[in-house]
Design a protein around this motif. Sequence first.
Motif, mmCIF file in Angstrom:
data_model
loop_
_atom_site.group_PDB
_atom_site.id
_atom_site.type_symbol
_atom_site.label_atom_id
_atom_site.label_comp_id
_atom_site.label_asym_id
_atom_site.label_seq_id
_atom_site.Cartn_x
_atom_site.Cartn_y
_atom_site.Cartn_z
ATOM 1 N N TYR A 225 0.921 -1.510 -0.213
ATOM 2 C CA TYR A 225 0.379 -0.076 -0.014
ATOM 3 C C TYR A 225 0.857 1.730 -0.070
ATOM 4 O O TYR A 225 0.763 2.288 -0.775
ATOM 5 C CB TYR A 225 -1.055 0.089 1.724
ATOM 6 C CG TYR A 225 -1.837 0.800 1.258
ATOM 7 C CD1 TYR A 225 -3.183 1.147 0.649
ATOM 8 C CD2 TYR A 225 -1.629 2.398 1.758
ATOM 9 C CE1 TYR A 225 -4.186 1.666 1.097
ATOM 10 C CE2 TYR A 225 -2.514 3.618 2.262
ATOM 11 C CZ TYR A 225 -3.523 3.000 1.302
ATOM 12 O OH TYR A 225 -4.994 3.762 1.836
ATOM 13 N N PRO B 235 -6.344 3.977 -1.685
ATOM 14 C CA PRO B 235 -6.190 2.988 -2.432
ATOM 15 C C PRO B 235 -4.967 3.027 -3.758
ATOM 16 O O PRO B 235 -5.488 1.967 -3.863
ATOM 17 C CB PRO B 235 -7.578 2.969 -2.063
ATOM 18 C CG PRO B 235 -7.965 3.643 -0.887
ATOM 19 C CD PRO B 235 -6.551 4.779 -0.848
ATOM 20 N N SER C 277 -8.488 -1.571 0.714
ATOM 21 C CA SER C 277 -8.130 -0.487 1.606
ATOM 22 C C SER C 277 -9.308 0.404 1.315
ATOM 23 O O SER C 277 -8.855 0.954 2.351
ATOM 24 C CB SER C 277 -6.879 -0.185 1.523
ATOM 25 O OG SER C 277 -7.141 0.216 -0.082
#
Lengths: 468, 468
Positions: free
Chosen positions: A173, A191, B380
Amino acid sequence: MPTAIVNELVSVLGSERVVTSGDLLEQRRHDYWVRSHLDDHQGRPAPRPACVVRPVSVEEVVAVVNACRRRGAPLIPFGLGSGVCGGVIAREDAVLLDMSAMNRVRAIDETNLLAEFDAGKNGLEAEKVVAMRGLTIGHWPQSIAVSSVGGWIATRASGQFSTAYGNIEDIVYSIEAVLPNGEVVRLGRAPRAAAGPDLRHLLLGSEGTLGVITGVTLSLRWAPERSAHSAYYAKTMAAGLDAQRRIVQGGWSPPVMRQYDTVEATRNFAESARGEDSLLFMVHEGPSGRVEAEVSGVDAIVRKAGLEPAPVEVVRKWLDARNHVPTWESFLKNGIILDTIEISAAWDKISGIYDAVTASVKQVPGVLAATAHSSHVYRSGVNLYFTFAARPERREDMAATYDECWRRVIETTAAHGGGIAHHHGIGRVRRNYLHHDLGPGGVALLQTLKRALDPVGFMNPGVLIPDA
Amino acid sequence: MPTAIVNELVSVLGSERVVTSGDLLEQRRHDYWVRSHLDDHQGRPAPRPACVVRPVSVEEVVAVVNACRRRGAPLIPFGLGSGVCGGVIAREDAVLLDMSAMNRVRAIDETNLLAEFDAGKNGLEAEKVVAMRGLTIGHWPQSIAVSSVGGWIATRASGQFSTAYGNIEDIVYSIEAVLPNGEVVRLGRAPRAAAGPDLRHLLLGSEGTLGVITGVTLSLRWAPERSAHSAYYAKTMAAGLDAQRRIVQGGWSPPVMRQYDTVEATRNFAESARGEDSLLFMVHEGPSGRVEAEVSGVDAIVRKAGLEPAPVEVVRKWLDARNHVPTWESFLKNGIILDTIEISAAWDKISGIYDAVTASVKQVPGVLAATAHSSHVYRSGVNLYFTFAARPERREDMAATYDECWRRVIETTAAHGGGIAHHHGIGRVRRNYLHHDLGPGGVALLQTLKRALDPVGFMNPGVLIPDA
């Protein structure tokens, strides 16, 4: 010993962080590349570094980077040393940056399914700490127990469950890193972003040449509701690979899809291997309904392709042994040199590569075996994981035999249109072959990036990037 | 007119490839950014370029790049002009590189599921040519009928089916480009590689500042066996977003997941909207068994979260209208300025961003509406696609009103920890906000890359990269 840089580091970090003698210097001379082990074994040991630095904070990494850059001292980042391509070999004037003391869990976020770690965190420890909450990183390299989360990024690692869960670039991420100029960057804040080039990709696969990775945030999953296994015999390697193609192109994605050639099936699953057959097995994971649909959908495709059911016990056997990392010493003592080499290629090229590579390597004098399995599947193609072992007549030929086996695997793969590096990286062993994947323009582009980010050239010199 | 560069281009490419007068110069002054249309409308038109060059081969692109670099003439790549962030605005001394004449289908490969196109190929035409074989690219930006496959790469585009099929970076296999130094690179030769940094990511999102994309190979899928639709009412935007989180974190991936706030639900689906409810709908695609499992699995999650079934006809209505691109002129004539702004954020931040952004924009004098829907989902987090419309009292305030609405959306999103650009890119409209996503170190890194690849600074100046 280059005392100037060592003295500066001691003055900045304190002597407890700068190790200049003892076993640690011996242990940090190189990574797990078998060629370095062979050199040790045969009396050509890599030198010790000038010192091993063990920072515990990003600020300390910045201080090390700045000191090395200003003095032009080679700086060699070291995660947990599980690399197998020679990405780490010390030199007497080098500072070895050991990241293993930066091993905190920074945060676990059950709402956004994110976990942030110091880069030196052991992979299996990271997985265990999220597993306590019912979560999984879903990244299972064979080396998980001996590799670091930062090393996963630095080498562009793949895990055994990649076919559904993706490789490390699909799981990461954000990345925190110290660039060669001492600047701290934190890349990845959303994201997904269309905010210029995705700069995380400068560090993914950079192997210590473009910066030091200090922190990693990974995207998690809940542990699957259901898991199921399936296994099949294929008459030939080619037939099994074609069945795999039909499965993944049919819209199914078992996290694990592995296929072993005849020799490897017999070597690893003796009680279940059948004649000359190749062995294909899968792990299916996810919500129950989807797993059931997948097991049934895959079975229909595979049987139509002419494969026959095999005992699913092979999957349990593989699961139990999958994180075993071989020790080289017992082989070296017996005069045997061996290694694994992973490549990938489009579906229409892969069987040709399998045939040509195994045939070519077997012709190297002293070679005992050249085999392969596949383990990472894509709509466009698949990897092959070659294993070779050789016992040349004269022990002094072991290094040359090793190099020749590598050369044949890589050059044959490239000649057949395959990619020369699926997931172990480049390091030193593939560095002079990198042009096959990038082309001359791509190699020049990588050299341009290196010069722009590290004009001094002090970050892990000799690794990844061919000399200009 | 800067005659020297035009004369050189004519001598190298021939006069039929170098347009120096007529409607084409007028049409290529800018892209689809509404701010440029407003400037035209209000008598502040962007200048014409010195010439429009229309190459038909990679070699011709190389010649244009080399000529412009040597003379320091600004070079502005132009795909099909559907960008909405001001990535293209001409200037009198600029060469406008119109890629639309490079529009061949180079190859379609049904074994490896790959299709290669010239970069100027129209997106919908590309999709249609693979659809004739039963295949799909799976990338459906709203602009598909008016955008090019090269533009998808240059802007890091997302398609409407991204939740299962990925964004353009997940679909691209290889990229052919001419770098600012005139070198041709072809990046991406294998299904996956650990061969240093993935250099394709320098071009993905580069918006014409780091090279000219000339060819694109995309990874395809077979058209799905089955498609199903589902739709639900949520009492609040937050409740619907939380249900989406539970779906995707539960291991399901409907290619399409969209949720409209009250106003947008009423505006777009008047006959199905219900009171103050938010409207969530999905398209499920894949093998029949998996689609059935998904519809049932999603339904269980969503009902448990308190949502109620809505008429699935909304999905058909959306599918029929989804590639409509609005024309700005009718709004501008009525003194209305409007735009869409897409951002993304982690799940725990997104509802706060929705509330704060819509409240803030509504306070701008003249604003008629500030609404949003979501359209791209990740484990996410999720994106939000804000729409605002304003009719300031005085027409001369339209530009300032527009800028202030943008400022509020971006600054509010950033203050709440969101990412400022989900999929339209940076261009000029977000350029001075880029530091929010990259941080100061990331912006400096991007500037370093630009200087290294384009030291002359001739490639699309003024776009994407903040001034040093």
